[in-house]
Scaffold this active site. Structure first.
Site, mmCIF file in Angstrom:
data_model
loop_
_atom_site.group_PDB
_atom_site.id
_atom_site.type_symbol
_atom_site.label_atom_id
_atom_site.label_comp_id
_atom_site.label_asym_id
_atom_site.label_seq_id
_atom_site.Cartn_x
_atom_site.Cartn_y
_atom_site.Cartn_z
ATOM 1 N N CYS A 46 23.683 95.393 -32.082
ATOM 2 C CA CYS A 46 25.360 95.482 -32.104
ATOM 3 C C CYS A 46 25.980 94.387 -32.777
ATOM 4 C CB CYS A 46 26.015 95.293 -30.740
ATOM 5 S SG CYS A 46 25.529 97.184 -29.648
ATOM 6 N N CYS A 84 -13.528 99.869 -46.476
ATOM 7 C CA CYS A 84 -12.225 100.426 -46.193
ATOM 8 C C CYS A 84 -12.324 101.816 -46.200
ATOM 9 C CB CYS A 84 -11.044 100.042 -47.661
ATOM 10 S SG CYS A 84 -9.542 100.977 -47.299
#
Length: 706
Positions: free
Chosen positions: A124, A345
């Site tokens: 906010c 990987c």
């Protein structure tokens, strides 16, 4: 799933749907009309009576029963309809403004003891506090307050709407139910719309906390002068943020003496990153980044006098560095990995399988214009061999959306074949499917050459590989995401584009509805966190920001140094930033669990490796790899780095033969692997520079149509 701009919806743009829901009426608090509003004009009273009559024609049911499915009927909850009629009866924006201020005056002030950081509503522009409690009838009662009168009015609206509901009813109230309020642009500026939705999300979270015992994820709390870990996994991450001075001295000494440059990926272990970051202040040839620029920086280091380059990453990264240095004329420069074994990987390896070759062959055989968009985290060999089959352009997680949309916009009847990351491909398809339901003006905010119709037309022509995943991002699936939604739904949510669709969707919802989410690359995530910290620093009051890190935990070092640097520079000591690490449910333990099974010590894995303990301290890494930390990246240890560097230019350097990256000796269509593999990267850089696909790529696509 529908993505719509709630700022526009709350201001009066036609909504996609409404819900048929009637709230229970056995609470007087929420239905009692405040005194000043009873004096309103007769037309408003008539509108209220009409809405009540309309609502009474709906069979009585709870929110939990009826809000589970959306139906196309104009009847809305009585409370929402009443407030909507009040505001809609006022055509003058100033009158709506005054009415909201009137709501603000009716909201009881929150006691000063409750205006604390734990009750703050994040996201906010002004200060907002929200509390929740269960009354004797097991219904939720909310209280709220704000230092801004208009925001206080919005807070009053939600408190009146939500107080007195059962917990399960509160959790069924969705942002779209508030779209009918139609408060108007004079009242609902975008920042206030975000604030209203952030308040609603906070109310939902507070309600969950009243009814469920949720385990906490590990986290780091960052201030200008301290980093405080919460939980054992976070303690392990924080341990090396302030590196050992002797280790830094030793590394700087050997690097400068032997002219060694270092290129390292963001996902390094915190111990390594901490030492590298401190050493970089005294030895300039150390660079930590995404994989895209590692090879470029290695070339620059050599041009500035380095004779050896140490690569801290997985194997395709060191192979790229070797190939690019060779292509740049630096074949004499030594390049070393940090292990004699393969540093794999899972994602890059998926693109070197027969399945991926078959996928590309299918693309080439369609007889239509085809373009292969390959993720940067693949080897040069993958890029080179793919480009020989299908015209290929490289992408990153931050530019993949624009790359694909530009291809469809620039080349008629194009089919796009994305790979190898399955999750990213699915997320692209989901994003475009959602985009196809938006009006043209919303679509064109993402890409000016597209419309709703063009996005719908491209959907059947978008393909993605279905057999490639990152083992780290794989943990951000359904169970972890549900825990994030329940326990951290009001926080800032970040997600790498490679995460599974559940986490992607959650972060996108936070981004679209409340401006509290980001989906992109590690750099995008870092920039997002920095931008939100800057916004908080621009405000004059104390604040606490909470970010859920939806990617590999190794980048925490870069986050901490960036955030702490900003806090120190500001001189502020009243701002705290918390970084939350999601871990898999198997890794989370509650206080009732003990460590008796293993005597309170760490679990030993095959090979003598220890697993961070979870019992009693809140969480840990499971044997399934439940924490977002790449085991391959951890092979790049500080011990390995020092060992490699100390052997450089000594007789012991012969022992580093197995540490050299794979050298590409093959050619592709008469060109070296580096030349052929770099072409898709050059196409991407040309696109990033001009916003257009290079003409050479376009002509290549069109010329290969059979």
């Amino acid at each position: 799933m529908q993505y719509i701009g709630w700022s526009a919806t709350l201001q009066g743009i036609p909504k996609l749907y409404t819900t048929s829901v009637k709230l229970r009426t056995n609470t007087t608090r929420s239905y009692r009309l405040h005194g000043p509003r009873l004096q309103r004009k007769q037309t408003r009273a008539a509108a209220v009576q009409k809405s009540q009559q309309l609502a009474e024609r709906v069979p009585a049911s709870s929110v939990a029963q009826e809000a589970s499915s959306l139906v196309h009927q104009p009847v809305l909850p009585k409370r929402i309809q009443y407030i909507a009629d009040e505001f809609q009866s006022l055509s003058n924006p100033k009158e709506r403004y005054k009415l909201l201020l009137e709501y603000a005056r009716t909201l009881p002030a929150l006691d000063a003891s409750k205006k604390v950081s734990t009750n703050r509503v994040m996201g906010c522009t002004s200060e907002v506090w929200m509390t929740a409690s269960l009354d004797d009838s097991n219904r939720v009662q909310f209280s709220g307050d704000s230092d801004s009168e208009l925001t206080r009015g919005l807070c009053a609206l939600l408190v009146q709407l939500m107080s007195g509901l059962k917990p399960e009813e509160v959790l069924q109230v969705k942002p779209e139910m508030l779209s009918v309020l139609n408060l108007g642009p004079a009242v609902m500026a975008p920042s206030r719309t975000n604030g209203l939705l952030n308040m609603l999300e906070t109310m939902r979270k507070r309600t969950v906390m009243l009814t469920e015992h949720l385990p906490k994820f590990p986290s780091l709390r960052i201030t200008g002068d301290a980093v405080t870990p919460q939980g054992s996994f976070a303690e392990a991450q924080a341990q090396y943020l302030a590196p050992n001075a002797a280790q830094v001295d030793a590394l700087v000494k050997v690097l400068s003496a032997k002219k060694v440059g270092i290129v390292a990926h963001f996902y390094m272990d915190p111990q390594v990153q901490g030492v590298l970051t401190s050493a970089a202040e005294r030895w300039p040839h150390i660079h930590i980044s995404d994989s895209l620029v590692m090879a470029d920086r290695a070339v620059k280091m050599v041009e500035e006098g380095c004779t050896t380059v140490a690569v801290l990453g997985v194997d395709f990264m060191s192979e790229n560095v070797r190939a690019i240095l060779d292509e740049a004329g630096h074949k004499d420069t030594k390049v070393y990995r940090m292990a004699s074994d393969d540093i794999g990987c899972s994602l890059a390896e998926a693109a070197e399988t027969g399945l991926y070759s078959d996928y590309l062959s299918q693309a080439a055989a369609t007889g239509k214009p085809a373009m292969h968009v390959v993720y940067i985290n693949t080897s040069l060999k993958t890029k080179a061999e793919a480009h020989a089959v299908v015209p290929t352009i490289t992408c990153t997680s931050s530019n993949v959306v624009q790359t694909v949309l530009q291809g469809f916009a620039q080349i008629p009847d194009l089919t796009v074949w994305y790979g190898p990351d399955t999750y990213m491909g699915r997320n692209l398809a989901q994003l475009f499917t959602s985009l196809a339901d938006l009006p043209d003006e919303e679509v064109q905010k993402l890409h000016p050459k597209h419309t709703q119709a063009s996005v719908r037309a491209l959907l059947p022509r978008l393909h993605y590989f279905e057999e490639g995943t990152c083992i780290v991002h794989h943990i951000f699936g359904g169970e972890v995401t549900e825990l994030v939604r329940k326990a951290y739904g009001d926080a800032y949510l970040t997600a790498h584009f490679e995460v599974p669709g559940e986490m992607f969707t959650l972060a996108m919802e936070a981004k679209k509805t409340r401006d509290m989410g980001v989906v992109g690359s590690t750099s995008n995530i870092l920039d997002f966190i920095a931008s939100k910290v800057k916004c908080a620093l621009d405000k004059p009051f104390a604040d606490k920001l909470q970010f859920v890190l939806g990617t590999e935990s190794g980048m925490i070092t870069s986050i901490v140094r960036k955030v702490q640097g900003m806090l120190k520079e500001s001189g502020r000591n009243n701002l705290e930033v918390e970084i939350v690490f999601p871990v898999s449910p198997e890794s989370i333990t509650t206080s009732s669990q003990t460590t008796a099974a293993n005597g309170g010590g760490p679990v030993l894995l095959p090979g003598g490796l220890s697993m961070i303990p979870g019992p009693a301290s809140g969480e840990g890494c499971s044997t399934e790899g439940g924490c977002a930390s790449c085991p391959y990246m951890k092979m790049n240890s500080l011990t390995a780095l020092m060992s490699v560097c100390e052997r450089v230019d000594t007789p012991g350097e012969v022992l580093l033969e197995a540490y050299k990256p794979r050298a590409y000796t093959e050619t592709v269509n008469g060109r070296s692997m580096a030349q052929a593999g770099c072409e898709p990267i050059l196409h991407m850089r040309a696109f990033q520079s001009s916003g257009q696909l290079p003409e050479s790529l376009v002509q290549d696509v069109l010329s290969r149509v059979k």
